[in-house]
Structures are given as C-alpha cells and as structure tokens.
Motif scaffolding. Structure first.
Motif, mmCIF file in Angstrom:
data_model
loop_
_atom_site.group_PDB
_atom_site.id
_atom_site.type_symbol
_atom_site.label_atom_id
_atom_site.label_comp_id
_atom_site.label_asym_id
_atom_site.label_seq_id
_atom_site.Cartn_x
_atom_site.Cartn_y
_atom_site.Cartn_z
ATOM 1 N N ILE A 171 0.859 -1.192 0.000
ATOM 2 C CA ILE A 171 0.000 0.000 0.000
ATOM 3 C C ILE A 171 0.896 1.243 0.000
ATOM 4 O O ILE A 171 1.792 1.358 0.833
ATOM 5 C CB ILE A 171 -0.928 0.006 1.225
ATOM 6 N N PHE A 172 0.644 2.139 -0.955
ATOM 7 C CA PHE A 172 1.527 3.305 -1.123
ATOM 8 C C PHE A 172 0.713 4.578 -1.313
ATOM 9 O O PHE A 172 -0.452 4.525 -1.700
ATOM 10 C CB PHE A 172 2.397 3.132 -2.385
ATOM 11 N N ARG B 87 -4.275 6.588 -2.850
ATOM 12 C CA ARG B 87 -3.597 5.446 -2.246
ATOM 13 C C ARG B 87 -3.585 4.339 -3.292
ATOM 14 O O ARG B 87 -4.533 4.181 -4.066
ATOM 15 C CB ARG B 87 -4.352 4.958 -0.997
ATOM 16 N N VAL B 88 -2.527 3.568 -3.302
ATOM 17 C CA VAL B 88 -2.360 2.517 -4.299
ATOM 18 C C VAL B 88 -2.115 1.206 -3.560
ATOM 19 O O VAL B 88 -1.304 1.178 -2.628
ATOM 20 C CB VAL B 88 -1.144 2.818 -5.202
ATOM 21 N N ALA B 89 -2.825 0.139 -3.950
ATOM 22 C CA ALA B 89 -2.628 -1.150 -3.287
ATOM 23 C C ALA B 89 -2.486 -2.262 -4.317
ATOM 24 O O ALA B 89 -3.177 -2.274 -5.337
ATOM 25 C CB ALA B 89 -3.802 -1.448 -2.361
ATOM 26 N N ILE B 90 -1.559 -3.163 -4.057
ATOM 27 C CA ILE B 90 -1.327 -4.307 -4.957
ATOM 28 C C ILE B 90 -1.261 -5.557 -4.095
ATOM 29 O O ILE B 90 -0.476 -5.615 -3.128
ATOM 30 C CB ILE B 90 0.005 -4.150 -5.720
ATOM 31 N N PRO C 260 9.369 -0.552 -1.885
ATOM 32 C CA PRO C 260 9.404 -1.891 -1.296
ATOM 33 C C PRO C 260 8.160 -2.685 -1.700
ATOM 34 O O PRO C 260 7.041 -2.216 -1.522
ATOM 35 C CB PRO C 260 9.402 -1.607 0.213
ATOM 36 N N LEU C 261 8.344 -3.856 -2.275
ATOM 37 C CA LEU C 261 7.213 -4.698 -2.677
ATOM 38 C C LEU C 261 7.285 -6.034 -1.954
ATOM 39 O O LEU C 261 8.382 -6.515 -1.641
ATOM 40 C CB LEU C 261 7.248 -4.983 -4.178
ATOM 41 N N VAL C 262 6.117 -6.630 -1.678
ATOM 42 C CA VAL C 262 6.059 -7.991 -1.162
ATOM 43 C C VAL C 262 5.328 -8.842 -2.186
ATOM 44 O O VAL C 262 4.236 -8.479 -2.629
ATOM 45 C CB VAL C 262 5.294 -8.064 0.188
ATOM 46 N N LYS D 237 -0.332 -6.967 -13.602
ATOM 47 C CA LYS D 237 -1.238 -6.355 -14.577
ATOM 48 C C LYS D 237 -1.694 -4.971 -14.124
ATOM 49 O O LYS D 237 -1.724 -4.688 -12.917
ATOM 50 C CB LYS D 237 -2.480 -7.234 -14.738
ATOM 51 N N THR D 238 -2.095 -4.194 -15.085
ATOM 52 C CA THR D 238 -2.705 -2.895 -14.785
ATOM 53 C C THR D 238 -3.872 -3.077 -13.813
ATOM 54 O O THR D 238 -4.032 -2.316 -12.865
ATOM 55 C CB THR D 238 -3.237 -2.262 -16.097
ATOM 56 N N ALA D 239 -4.660 -4.136 -14.044
ATOM 57 C CA ALA D 239 -5.849 -4.365 -13.216
ATOM 58 C C ALA D 239 -5.497 -4.760 -11.787
ATOM 59 O O ALA D 239 -6.349 -4.743 -10.907
ATOM 60 C CB ALA D 239 -6.719 -5.455 -13.855
ATOM 61 N N ALA D 240 -4.233 -5.133 -11.547
ATOM 62 C CA ALA D 240 -3.828 -5.507 -10.183
ATOM 63 C C ALA D 240 -3.474 -4.285 -9.347
ATOM 64 O O ALA D 240 -3.262 -4.393 -8.142
ATOM 65 C CB ALA D 240 -2.637 -6.461 -10.238
ATOM 66 N N VAL D 241 -3.394 -3.121 -9.989
ATOM 67 C CA VAL D 241 -3.039 -1.895 -9.254
ATOM 68 C C VAL D 241 -4.331 -1.184 -8.856
ATOM 69 O O VAL D 241 -5.036 -0.623 -9.690
ATOM 70 C CB VAL D 241 -2.171 -0.966 -10.130
#
Ligand SMILES: Nc1ncnc2c1ncn2[C@@H]1O[C@H](COP(=O)(O)OP(=O)(O)OP(=O)(O)O)[C@@H](O)[C@H]1O
Ligand SMILES: [Mg+2]
Length: 347
Positions: A236-237, A268-271, A314-316, A340-344
């Motif tokens: 989450i960013f 906010r951005v979450a993956i 930082p990514l997990v 994917k774009t859809a994962a963001v």
C-alpha cells in the motif's frame, strides 16, 4: 429481505452510525470487522434486543422497528451458543415448538429433519455440558432453524472450532443454506470464512459499514486503507495521478505504474502480494507493469514464501516453493516484478 435505514444507536461510548444496508431474500451475507466495531450490536438491533435511537428496521416489507423480538421471526445463534444447560439436545431443539404447543407428530418430523441436516442424530439425549464446542454449535443452529425463521443471524458461529473443523463446517453451512435458503447474516473476523460463505459481505469499522460488495470486489478492490489492510493487502503506497491522457500512470516515489482509474491527484495505491509475478527475464506486454527488483529477504508463510523486494519501492510478492527452486531465488538476486494494470488498485 432485511433493510436497515439510517440506523443510529448510542451505547455508552460506542455509537452505531448511519447504517444503511439491504440484504436480499435468500442471501448469505457476511459481516466482517475487528473486535468491538459493533457487529453484535447490529444483529441485536435487527433481532429487536436494542431499539435504534434513529432509523428503521424492515423485514420482508414490514417495518418492525417497534415490534418485540418474539414477533420478528428471527433465529439468533449467539457467539457463546446459550443452550439451556438443564435440557438435553432434543429438548433444547424443541423448546420453542413445545411452548407453542406444536403437535407431537410435527415436532418429531422437524426434529428428525434438523438432526439429520446438522448431523447430530447421535447426540439427542446428551446434555450441553457433555458436548464439544462444535456439537454445541450444531445444536444451537438446529434450535434456531427448527422454528423456520424468516432470517437467521449467526454471531461468529465457528470461532470456537479448530482450523480443520472450521473448514468442514463452513462447507456444511453452505450446503445447509443451499437446502433451506433462509436469508442469513453471519458474523466473523475471518476473511477466508467470508470468501467461502458470502454471497455479499460488509466490512465494519468503528460502528460503521465502510464497504459492501461481493467477496471478490472487497478482496480485490478495497475502498480504503482500513479495508485493504483488513483483507491482507500488503503493498500500500501514496501515489499521484497527474496525467489525464488514456494511458494512465500513477507515480509512487521514483516509480511509475500503469493504472486503470478515473481518479486524479493524490491517491492510495494497493497491490495484492499474490498478484505480483516474479520473472527472471523481462517479459514484454503493454498491459503490464514490469519493474526491475532485487530480492532483499525470503520468509516462509504457510505453504508459500514471502519475497521482499526493492523495486525502487518496497514490494512484497507471494511465491511457491517451486518458483524459488526453479529460479534459484535468493536474497541479492535481481529479478523482474510483473503485474497487470488491473492488479493496481487505486482509492
Ligand atoms: N449495553 C452496552 N453498553 C455500553 N457499551 C456497549 C453495550 N453493548 C455493547 N457495547 C459496546 O459497543 C461496542 C461494540 O460491541 P459489539 O459487541 O457489537 O462488538 P463486536 O464487533 O461484536 O466485537 P467482537 O468481535 O469482539 O464480538 C463495544 O465497545 C462494546 O463494549
Ligand atoms: Mg460480537
């Protein structure tokens, strides 16, 4: 159908705020939220134990806000089951029917049906103190269902069971619901339980319902940081979307990601960690985000491994043992993080 319109209820320091919720006929609705957020209080308002300070409770097109609990045709299974200790399982199940002077033949038929449905035929003469948590649970559900309620309220029905029994009983609950189709609200802390059971679900935080949707929607498109964290999102960013052209990008520190979102400005951005694929070679695809990353740490997590990455941010990522072996992943190795774009998800 259950309809809650603008429900407000104050209990000491706690406030149930502005609850608006419609649950359709035959729906299995799960309410999920941390402890103390008002999940039980909502059920008690629906059942009539509490009268709301404002707002209305509707059951099947009937405004029941002023009605006593007994006239609402609701089956309620409490967090701690509340079986009558001095009655055996059969007497517990038939208690309400006896009060209503139901003919013996009909009681016998209903008892048989419920005992079979819940797999407790062998327990009918036992007393609650001699039953396991799961057996008490089944008895409590049979007692609630035997009266053929319009609505079934289950307050954390599986919280006392071990993980394996939980899984089995989740499947059984699903099957029971397929058979009897009673409109059900089920409360839990456990997101996996909601994924297995819910047609739709609502997430609660501090006396409010903050998101309602299919488990898929809530899982993949959380509407806030709270929901994202609660459903186990790890990446989450803070980001900024400044571009109004078609190929939308969100900037997160030094990194630009492709997104599909209409939002602009600070977001906010979450993956989800399981949506990030690890590759040794740079795969090319216009629909994807592809970041060079170095592995900082690998930590076992159940049947998977958590890969901590430095990709400028930082990514997990979540990977299998097989992926680790095949790509010989280890701290320090450089890889590509692909999603994917859809994962963001942007909110
Ligand atoms: N009669 C009451 N008087 C004062 N406060 C109350 C009363 N009933 C409930 N509360 C408070 O309201 C809040 C919500 O309670 P509730 O039982 O609905 O939580 P919950 O979401 O079901 O939590 P848990 O997951 O632990 O069961 C709690 O802080 C509780 O202490
Ligand atoms: Mg509770």
């Amino acid at each position: 159908m259950i309809r809650l319109c603008n429900i407000y209820k104050s209990l000491g320091d706690f406030k149930l705020k502005n609850i608006n919720l419609t649950i359709e006929d035959n729906e299995y609705f799960v309410i999920l939220g941390p402890t103390g957020t008002g999940k039980t209080v909502i059920l008690e308002v629906i059942a009539g134990m509490y009268k709301p300070d404002h707002g209305e409770v509707w059951l099947n097109e009937r405004n029941v806000t002023e009605e006593y609990p007994e006239s609402r045709h609701i089956g309620f299974v409490y967090q701690d089951y509340m079986l009558f200790p001095h009655l055996n399982v059969e007497e517990n199940i038939l208690f309400a029917l006896k009060l209503k002077k139901t003919p013996a033949k009909i009681m016998k038929e209903k008892l048989e049906r419920m005992a079979t449905l819940l797999n407790i035929n062998h327990l009918l003469q036992r007393y609650p103190a001699t039953l396991s948590g799961g057996e008490q649970q089944r008895t409590a559900i049979a007692r609630a269902l035997v009266a053929e309620p319009d609505v079934l309220l289950l307050d954390e029905p599986l919280s006392a069971l071990d993980p394996r029994s939980k899984e089995v009983f989740q499947q059984e609950l699903k099957q029971i619901h397929r058979q009897i189709k009673t409109t059900t609200i089920h409360i839990t802390h456990d997101f996996n339980e909601a994924l297995v059971l819910a047609d739709r679900m609502g997430i609660m935080c501090n006396g409010e319902i903050v998101q309602v949707g299919s488990p898929e929607d809530v899982f993949h498109k959380p509407c806030s940081q709270f929901v994202a964290t609660f459903v186990g999102m790890e990446n989450i960013f803070n980001g900024i979307i400044s571009d109004e052209s078609d190929a939308r990008q969100v900037r997160i520190g030094p990194v630009q990601l492709r997104v599909a979102s209409n939002l602009l400005g600070k977001v906010r951005v979450a993956i989800r960690s399981e949506d990030i694929i690890i590759a040794e070679d740079k795969l090319s695809s216009s629909a994807q985000n592809i970041l060079p990353a170095s592995i900082t740490e690998i930590v076992p997590r159940g049947p998977f491994f958590k890969l901590f990455l430095d990709a400028g941010i930082p990514l997990v990522a979540l990977v299998t043992r097989q992926a680790i072996d095949e790509m010989r992943l280890e701290p320090g190795k450089n890889v590509w993080a692909v999603f994917k774009t859809a994962a963001v998800h942007v909110f």
